[in-house]
Design an enzyme around this catalytic site. Structure first.
Site, PDB file in Angstrom:
ATOM      1  N   SER A   1     -17.753  -9.962   7.552  1.00  0.00           N
ATOM      2  CA  SER A   1     -17.305 -10.205   5.809  1.00  0.00           C
ATOM      3  C   SER A   1     -18.124 -12.038   5.795  1.00  0.00           C
ATOM      4  O   SER A   1     -17.381 -13.010   6.473  1.00  0.00           O
ATOM      5  CB  SER A   1     -15.690 -10.371   5.584  1.00  0.00           C
ATOM      6  OG  SER A   1     -15.684 -11.205   5.120  1.00  0.00           O
TER       7      SER A   1
ATOM      8  N   HIS B   1     -19.173  -6.667   4.569  1.00  0.00           N
ATOM      9  CA  HIS B   1     -18.413  -6.394   3.742  1.00  0.00           C
ATOM     10  C   HIS B   1     -18.318  -7.733   2.774  1.00  0.00           C
ATOM     11  O   HIS B   1     -18.463  -8.377   2.698  1.00  0.00           O
ATOM     12  CB  HIS B   1     -17.222  -6.744   4.508  1.00  0.00           C
ATOM     13  CG  HIS B   1     -15.601  -6.545   4.415  1.00  0.00           C
ATOM     14  ND1 HIS B   1     -14.875  -4.958   3.913  1.00  0.00           N
ATOM     15  CD2 HIS B   1     -14.871  -7.098   3.650  1.00  0.00           C
ATOM     16  CE1 HIS B   1     -14.342  -5.296   3.239  1.00  0.00           C
ATOM     17  NE2 HIS B   1     -13.761  -5.907   3.338  1.00  0.00           N
TER      18      HIS B   1
ATOM     19  N   ASP C   1     -16.319  -9.485  -0.411  1.00  0.00           N
ATOM     20  CA  ASP C   1     -14.556  -9.400  -0.990  1.00  0.00           C
ATOM     21  C   ASP C   1     -14.905 -10.216  -2.581  1.00  0.00           C
ATOM     22  O   ASP C   1     -15.287 -11.004  -2.497  1.00  0.00           O
ATOM     23  CB  ASP C   1     -14.358 -10.740   0.199  1.00  0.00           C
ATOM     24  CG  ASP C   1     -14.162  -9.805   1.568  1.00  0.00           C
ATOM     25  OD1 ASP C   1     -13.144  -8.825   1.489  1.00  0.00           O
ATOM     26  OD2 ASP C   1     -14.001 -10.099   2.154  1.00  0.00           O
TER      27      ASP C   1
ATOM     28  N   MET D   1     -12.636 -11.333  -5.139  1.00  0.00           N
ATOM     29  CA  MET D   1     -11.355 -11.877  -6.155  1.00  0.00           C
ATOM     30  C   MET D   1     -11.446 -12.282  -7.568  1.00  0.00           C
ATOM     31  O   MET D   1     -12.514 -12.489  -7.418  1.00  0.00           O
ATOM     32  CB  MET D   1     -11.405 -12.529  -4.746  1.00  0.00           C
ATOM     33  CG  MET D   1     -11.445 -12.248  -3.331  1.00  0.00           C
ATOM     34  SD  MET D   1     -10.348 -13.231  -1.805  1.00  0.00           S
ATOM     35  CE  MET D   1     -10.517 -12.717  -0.572  1.00  0.00           C
TER      36      MET D   1
ATOM     37  N   HIS E   1     -14.979  -4.728  -1.455  1.00  0.00           N
ATOM     38  CA  HIS E   1     -13.587  -4.885  -1.535  1.00  0.00           C
ATOM     39  C   HIS E   1     -13.082  -5.502  -2.463  1.00  0.00           C
ATOM     40  O   HIS E   1     -13.531  -6.413  -2.301  1.00  0.00           O
ATOM     41  CB  HIS E   1     -13.745  -5.220   0.576  1.00  0.00           C
ATOM     42  CG  HIS E   1     -11.714  -4.863  -0.021  1.00  0.00           C
ATOM     43  ND1 HIS E   1     -10.881  -6.602   0.807  1.00  0.00           N
ATOM     44  CD2 HIS E   1     -11.163  -4.678   0.025  1.00  0.00           C
ATOM     45  CE1 HIS E   1     -10.031  -6.123   1.195  1.00  0.00           C
ATOM     46  NE2 HIS E   1      -9.469  -5.589   0.349  1.00  0.00           N
TER      47      HIS E   1
ATOM     48  N   MET F   1     -11.001  -6.572  -4.371  1.00  0.00           N
ATOM     49  CA  MET F   1      -9.674  -7.141  -4.670  1.00  0.00           C
ATOM     50  C   MET F   1      -9.665  -7.372  -6.181  1.00  0.00           C
ATOM     51  O   MET F   1      -9.438  -8.879  -6.902  1.00  0.00           O
ATOM     52  CB  MET F   1      -9.291  -8.530  -3.814  1.00  0.00           C
ATOM     53  CG  MET F   1      -9.344  -7.643  -2.525  1.00  0.00           C
ATOM     54  SD  MET F   1      -9.749  -9.089  -1.194  1.00  0.00           S
ATOM     55  CE  MET F   1     -11.104  -8.589  -1.041  1.00  0.00           C
TER      56      MET F   1
ATOM     57  N   MET G   1      -5.134  -3.237   4.983  1.00  0.00           N
ATOM     58  CA  MET G   1      -5.029  -5.009   4.953  1.00  0.00           C
ATOM     59  C   MET G   1      -3.996  -5.625   6.441  1.00  0.00           C
ATOM     60  O   MET G   1      -3.144  -5.290   6.663  1.00  0.00           O
ATOM     61  CB  MET G   1      -4.578  -5.399   4.069  1.00  0.00           C
ATOM     62  CG  MET G   1      -5.739  -5.267   2.990  1.00  0.00           C
ATOM     63  SD  MET G   1      -7.441  -5.832   3.408  1.00  0.00           S
ATOM     64  CE  MET G   1      -7.233  -7.064   3.544  1.00  0.00           C
TER      65      MET G   1
ATOM     66  N   PHE H   1      -7.711 -14.825   0.933  1.00  0.00           N
ATOM     67  CA  PHE H   1      -7.861 -15.805   2.376  1.00  0.00           C
ATOM     68  C   PHE H   1      -8.579 -15.072   3.126  1.00  0.00           C
ATOM     69  O   PHE H   1      -7.935 -14.553   4.038  1.00  0.00           O
ATOM     70  CB  PHE H   1      -7.454 -16.903   2.227  1.00  0.00           C
ATOM     71  CG  PHE H   1      -6.752 -16.816   0.857  1.00  0.00           C
ATOM     72  CD1 PHE H   1      -7.328 -18.084   0.121  1.00  0.00           C
ATOM     73  CD2 PHE H   1      -5.152 -17.002   0.784  1.00  0.00           C
ATOM     74  CE1 PHE H   1      -7.135 -18.597  -1.362  1.00  0.00           C
ATOM     75  CE2 PHE H   1      -5.484 -16.983  -0.971  1.00  0.00           C
ATOM     76  CZ  PHE H   1      -5.911 -18.631  -1.509  1.00  0.00           C
TER      77      PHE H   1
ATOM     78  N   ASP I   1      -8.725  -5.170   8.052  1.00  0.00           N
ATOM     79  CA  ASP I   1      -9.853  -6.510   7.541  1.00  0.00           C
ATOM     80  C   ASP I   1      -8.068  -7.446   7.229  1.00  0.00           C
ATOM     81  O   ASP I   1      -7.121  -6.986   7.135  1.00  0.00           O
ATOM     82  CB  ASP I   1      -9.684  -5.778   5.868  1.00  0.00           C
ATOM     83  CG  ASP I   1     -10.799  -7.460   5.676  1.00  0.00           C
ATOM     84  OD1 ASP I   1     -10.985  -8.020   6.054  1.00  0.00           O
ATOM     85  OD2 ASP I   1     -10.588  -6.782   4.292  1.00  0.00           O
ATOM     86  N   GLY I   2      -8.483  -8.854   8.138  1.00  0.00           N
ATOM     87  CA  GLY I   2      -8.019  -9.400   8.295  1.00  0.00           C
ATOM     88  C   GLY I   2      -7.509 -10.162   9.756  1.00  0.00           C
ATOM     89  O   GLY I   2      -7.380  -9.655  10.476  1.00  0.00           O
ATOM     90  N   GLY I   3      -8.127 -10.965  10.091  1.00  0.00           N
ATOM     91  CA  GLY I   3      -7.226 -11.679  11.777  1.00  0.00           C
ATOM     92  C   GLY I   3      -8.707 -11.052  12.847  1.00  0.00           C
ATOM     93  O   GLY I   3      -7.874 -10.692  13.765  1.00  0.00           O
TER      94      GLY I   3
ATOM     95  N   GLY J   1     -14.745 -11.881   9.606  1.00  0.00           N
ATOM     96  CA  GLY J   1     -14.880 -13.104   8.377  1.00  0.00           C
ATOM     97  C   GLY J   1     -15.536 -14.099   9.403  1.00  0.00           C
ATOM     98  O   GLY J   1     -16.249 -14.641  10.105  1.00  0.00           O
ATOM     99  N   SER J   2     -14.276 -14.849   9.215  1.00  0.00           N
ATOM    100  CA  SER J   2     -14.307 -16.405  10.418  1.00  0.00           C
ATOM    101  C   SER J   2     -14.510 -16.312  11.459  1.00  0.00           C
ATOM    102  O   SER J   2     -15.186 -17.422  11.705  1.00  0.00           O
ATOM    103  CB  SER J   2     -13.121 -17.223  10.306  1.00  0.00           C
ATOM    104  OG  SER J   2     -11.914 -16.464  10.094  1.00  0.00           O
TER     105      SER J   2
HETATM  106  C1  DX5 Z   1      -8.980 -10.883   2.719  1.00  0.00           C
HETATM  107  C2  DX5 Z   1     -10.794  -9.905   3.004  1.00  0.00           C
HETATM  108  C3  DX5 Z   1     -11.078 -10.371   4.535  1.00  0.00           C
HETATM  109  C4  DX5 Z   1     -11.427 -11.795   5.072  1.00  0.00           C
HETATM  110  C5  DX5 Z   1     -11.294 -11.611   6.466  1.00  0.00           C
HETATM  111  O1  DX5 Z   1      -8.858 -11.295   2.322  1.00  0.00           O
HETATM  112  O2  DX5 Z   1     -10.024  -8.632   2.724  1.00  0.00           O
HETATM  113  O3  DX5 Z   1     -12.113  -9.914   4.185  1.00  0.00           O
HETATM  114  O4  DX5 Z   1     -12.692 -11.934   4.738  1.00  0.00           O
HETATM  115  O5  DX5 Z   1     -11.553 -12.868   7.269  1.00  0.00           O
HETATM  116  P1  DX5 Z   1     -11.106 -12.784   8.559  1.00  0.00           P
HETATM  117  O6  DX5 Z   1     -11.807 -12.026   9.409  1.00  0.00           O
HETATM  118  O7  DX5 Z   1     -11.876 -14.233   8.839  1.00  0.00           O
HETATM  119  O8  DX5 Z   1      -9.568 -12.847   8.531  1.00  0.00           O
HETATM  120 ZN    ZN Z   2     -12.236  -7.789   2.787  1.00  0.00          ZN
END
Ligand code: DX5
Ligand code: ZN
Length: 228
Positions: free
Chosen positions: A11, A35, A37, A39, A68, A70, A138, A144, A176-178, A198-199
């Protein structure tokens, strides 16, 4: 399912937005999808990128763009994302109008996914499972990067896995997430086949190594192959 069916989708939310093409290029060899994102500061309390950035990145990358959305009103923008070079769009079931959005995406020749927030039950997507390419569960509340993986969502991932298997559908199941080296095998063991991260990737000073490590860890948790 063989472990080669697992897809890794970095991401770019945690990449350097001032240097996106280079950041994406650094992970391209280890990525199956990118991916993206999107928003809208309405469906989620954050604001990121839209079709112009997708179009610019398209000129620098041949990766599959997994967008994605959002957004409270994704339907007004699907054509713009397609024209910008998106391969697939994922819309949230919470915004409603899912059947129409699926039809619109198909009409445009886009891949289509449907996303569920952590507190949205699997039953909300059951009627769409045989119409979409992907279901996204999710594992954080969207908005975030860098949040902690919610392991309590794994029961729902397993439920969606069963729905997909029962419908005999070749639908992908994305989380997706963490997602990092610790949580990736937990998600694949529950039935996920696409991992967004992502991170854990872009927060690393050698993001390609982080991506490769997540893939290796995830393959350790993948369901036993039935066909090989
Ligand atoms: C959150 C996003 C994710 C995010 C994941 O709203 O949809 O795609 O980038 O980031 P990490 O992997 O850092 O949780
Ligand atoms: Zn996402």
């Amino acid at each position: 399912m063989g472990s080669s069916d697992l897809l890794l989708a970095p991401s770019m939310l945690s990449a350097d937005f001032g240097n996106l093409a280079e950041a994406v290029g650094e992970v391209a060899a280890e990525a199956d999808w990118l991916h993206i994102d999107v928003m809208d500061a309405h469906f989620v309390p954050n604001l990121t990128v839209g079709p112009p950035v997708v179009a610019s990145l398209r000129r620098h990358s041949g990766l599959f763009f997994d967008c994605h959305l959002m957004m409270s009103d994704p339907g007004s923008y699907l054509g713009a994302f397609r024209d910008a070079g998106a391969d697939s769009v994922t819309v949230h079931v919470e915004v409603g109008g899912t059947g129409d959005l699926i039809a619109q995406a198909r009409q445009l020749g886009l891949g289509i996914g449907v996303a569920l927030n952590p507190d949205t039950p699997a039953s909300r997507v059951e009627q769409f499972v045989d119409q979409v390419d992907l279901v996204l569960c999710m594992t954080v509340f969207p908005g975030f990067g860098g949040q902690s993986f919610m392991s309590e969502v794994m029961g729902k991932v397993a439920q969606v896995r069963r729905m997909i298997d029962e419908h005999g559908a070749s639908v992908r199941l994305e989380v997706d997430g963490g997602i990092d080296v610790k949580t990736a095998p937990v998600a694949t063991a529950a039935g996920a086949t696409v991992l967004v991260s992502g991170s854990a990737i872009f927060g690393h000073d050698q993001p390609w190594l982080a991506a490769a490590a997540i893939r290796r860890a995830a393959q350790g948790g993948a369901r036993a192959p039935v066909d090989s």
